[in-house]
Write an enzyme that holds these catalytic residues in place. Structure first.
Site, PDB file in Angstrom:
ATOM      1  N   GLY A  71       0.811  -1.210   0.000  1.00  0.00           N
ATOM      2  CA  GLY A  71       0.000   0.000   0.000  1.00  0.00           C
ATOM      3  C   GLY A  71       0.847   1.264   0.000  1.00  0.00           C
ATOM      4  CB  THR A  72       4.035   2.102   1.712  1.00  0.00           C
ATOM      5  OG1 THR A  72       3.500   1.821   3.013  1.00  0.00           O
ATOM      6  CG2 THR A  72       4.997   3.266   1.790  1.00  0.00           C
ATOM      7  CG  ASN A 140      -4.606   3.807   9.275  1.00  0.00           C
ATOM      8  OD1 ASN A 140      -5.023   4.729   8.575  1.00  0.00           O
ATOM      9  ND2 ASN A 140      -3.529   3.927  10.025  1.00  0.00           N
ATOM     10  CD  GLN A 168      -6.544  -0.792   7.595  1.00  0.00           C
ATOM     11  OE1 GLN A 168      -7.258  -1.763   7.875  1.00  0.00           O
ATOM     12  NE2 GLN A 168      -5.262  -0.764   7.889  1.00  0.00           N
ATOM     13  CB  SER A 188      -2.071  -3.309   1.403  1.00  0.00           C
ATOM     14  OG  SER A 188      -1.055  -4.053   2.020  1.00  0.00           O
ATOM     15  CG  HIS A 190      -0.004  -6.705   5.012  1.00  0.00           C
ATOM     16  ND1 HIS A 190       0.109  -6.341   6.331  1.00  0.00           N
ATOM     17  CD2 HIS A 190       0.284  -5.601   4.300  1.00  0.00           C
ATOM     18  CE1 HIS A 190       0.473  -5.067   6.408  1.00  0.00           C
ATOM     19  NE2 HIS A 190       0.587  -4.591   5.186  1.00  0.00           N
ATOM     20  CB  THR A 226      11.748  -9.524 -11.912  1.00  0.00           C
ATOM     21  OG1 THR A 226      12.714  -9.349 -12.938  1.00  0.00           O
ATOM     22  CG2 THR A 226      11.130 -10.907 -11.992  1.00  0.00           C
ATOM     23  CB  CYS A 313       0.833   1.182  11.218  1.00  0.00           C
ATOM     24  SG  CYS A 313       0.962   0.638   9.568  1.00  0.00           S
TER      25      CYS A 313
HETATM   26  N1  PLP Z   1      -2.739   2.885   3.894  1.00  0.00           N
HETATM   27  C1  PLP Z   1      -3.396   2.518   4.990  1.00  0.00           C
HETATM   28  C2  PLP Z   1      -4.739   3.121   5.277  1.00  0.00           C
HETATM   29  C3  PLP Z   1      -2.846   1.577   5.865  1.00  0.00           C
HETATM   30  O1  PLP Z   1      -3.514   1.223   6.964  1.00  0.00           O
HETATM   31  C4  PLP Z   1      -1.575   1.032   5.571  1.00  0.00           C
HETATM   32  C5  PLP Z   1      -0.929   0.072   6.499  1.00  0.00           C
HETATM   33  O2  PLP Z   1      -1.365  -0.123   7.605  1.00  0.00           O
HETATM   34  C6  PLP Z   1      -0.938   1.426   4.384  1.00  0.00           C
HETATM   35  C7  PLP Z   1      -1.545   2.366   3.578  1.00  0.00           C
HETATM   36  C8  PLP Z   1       0.394   0.863   3.992  1.00  0.00           C
HETATM   37  O3  PLP Z   1       0.248  -0.428   3.441  1.00  0.00           O
HETATM   38  P1  PLP Z   1       1.489  -1.433   3.393  1.00  0.00           P
HETATM   39  O4  PLP Z   1       1.667  -1.956   4.778  1.00  0.00           O
HETATM   40  O5  PLP Z   1       1.052  -2.510   2.430  1.00  0.00           O
HETATM   41  O6  PLP Z   1       2.651  -0.665   2.878  1.00  0.00           O
END
Ligand code: PLP
Length: 368
Positions: A71-72, A140, A168, A188, A190, A226, A313
């Site tokens: 997600g980041t 989150n 989320q 994301s 996970h 890749t 987080c």
């Molecule tokens: N955006 C939100 C709302 C999140 O809660 C998180 C992670 O907790 C992220 C982005 C980042 O995702 P990732 O852990 O896959 O980088």
């Protein structure tokens, strides 16, 4: 002896068995998905199956899915790949949105945690030229849901593009990005039962961010390198399951409500953040000023219960939550809130263990 109770599903939810199998199977695949020989074509086939599964989960065609490291990266690609123009983000965004660019304009939140739509409209009217607005689907920390369709309408009425961090929200109910009017969407793996370190930015015909990673034609030249085939295969398996079980999270509202009712009955001054707004069914964020979040987390950990503090987080470091201060909490209040997030496997017994441990900690702290 306390049972181990995991109540931190918004940080990461356990990998589903089918997703773990898909990862293991993909690890056995020989070849690079970009190679033209049979091995490469086989790897490509597996990759594209996963892409279709992820696309189906959010109601779009497979070619719009750009796999990322999570997600980041998806958020960074959406914002930093936008190019010239104004960027407006909400004050409650995840740090991967807030910190990805400098010079962005920030829209405040209302006390409920919902974005201030009037303020957003004023910001949209205050400038000219291309504009990208980034407002998440659900927070989150508090679980507060944003009115994604209304935001899309407003942004489009001003000729802008709408990026929605739905990390989320996806997998915790239906999410059709085209019906909602979202132009760019972050997901994301996970958070939906897939492996860590893989995600996607989903683009639409209106949006084509320029690549951050260059030096290869992978992902239609939108993200060089890749592809992480095992991770992507696990993501695809988790996405297929999530699509089949869209109401899997609905039932957690009963656990969340029972927890909040019991804590409130015992401690009327307990503050529950976002309780007046529409929220994710699995998330509760609460606190009492003076009872430090990190101490609560440690006390609960000793009692076998895993929860999280503020926006810990990424680093495990606890700072007053920017989300809660944006909702009007004082820095002291914002440093005293914890997040409980339910997920598959949780039950009433877990609520019981958490409630007792938390009240025990509270009473000891008050008596001290
Ligand atoms: N955006 C939100 C709302 C999140 O809660 C998180 C992670 O907790 C992220 C982005 C980042 O995702 P990732 O852990 O896959 O980088």
């Amino acid at each position: 002896m306390n049972r181990a109770v995991y109540l931190d599903h918004n940080a990461s939810t356990p990998v589903r068995r089918e997703a773990a199998h898909a990862v293991a199977e993909a690890l056995e695949i020989v070849g690079n998905a970009s190679s033209v020989h049979g091995y490469g074509r086989n790897a490509r086939h597996r990759l594209e199956l996963a892409r279709t599964a992820v696309a189906d989960l959010v109601g779009i065609s497979a070619e719009n899915v750009v796999f990322t490291s999570g997600g980041t990266e998806a958020n960074n690609l959406a914002l930093r790949g936008f190019g010239q123009g104004r960027v407006i983000v909400s004050a409650g965004e995840h740090s991967s949105v807030l910190d990805s660019l400098s010079g962005v304009k920030t829209v405040p939140l209302l006390g409920s945690g919902v974005v201030d739509l009037d303020a957003l409209e004023s910001l949209l009217m205050a400038g000219e030229g291309p504009v990208l607005v980034s407002v998440m689907a659900a927070n989150n920390e508090t679980g507060v849901r944003q009115p994604v369709d209304k935001i899309a309408e407003l942004v489009h009425a001003h000729g802008g593009l709408y990026h929605c961090d739905a990390v989320q929200a996806v997998g915790k109910g239906a999410f059709d990005m085209m019906a909602l009017g979202v132009d760019l969407l972050s997901i994301s793996a996970h958070k939906i039962g897939g492996p860590q370190g893989v995600g996607a930015l989903v683009v639409s015909s209106r949006s084509e961010p320029s690549a951050l990673l260059r030096g290869g034609g992978q992902e239609r030249s939108r993200r060089a390198g890749t592809e992480n085939l095992p991770g992507i295969a696990g993501f695809g398996a988790a996405a297929s399951l999530a699509r089949r079980e869209l109401d899997r999270y609905g039932g957690f509202a009963a656990l969340r409500d029972a927890l909040e009712a019991r804590l409130r009955a015992a401690i009327p001054e307990l503050r529950i953040y976002g309780a007046e707004a529409p929220r994710l069914p699995n998330t509760s964020c609460f606190g009492v000023a003076g009872l430090k979040a990190e101490i609560q987390v440690m006390a609960l950990d000793l009692a076998g219960v895993a929860v999280s503090a503020g926006s810990a987080c990424s680093s495990g470091k606890v700072r007053p939550s920017h989300v809660l201060t944006a909702m009007g909490a004082s820095p002291v209040e914002a440093a005293c809130a914890i997040r409980v997030s339910f997920g598959p496997g949780n039950n009433e017994e877990d609520v019981e263990q958490l409630t007792e441990a938390w009240l025990d900690h509270y009473r000891r702290a008050v008596a001290a």
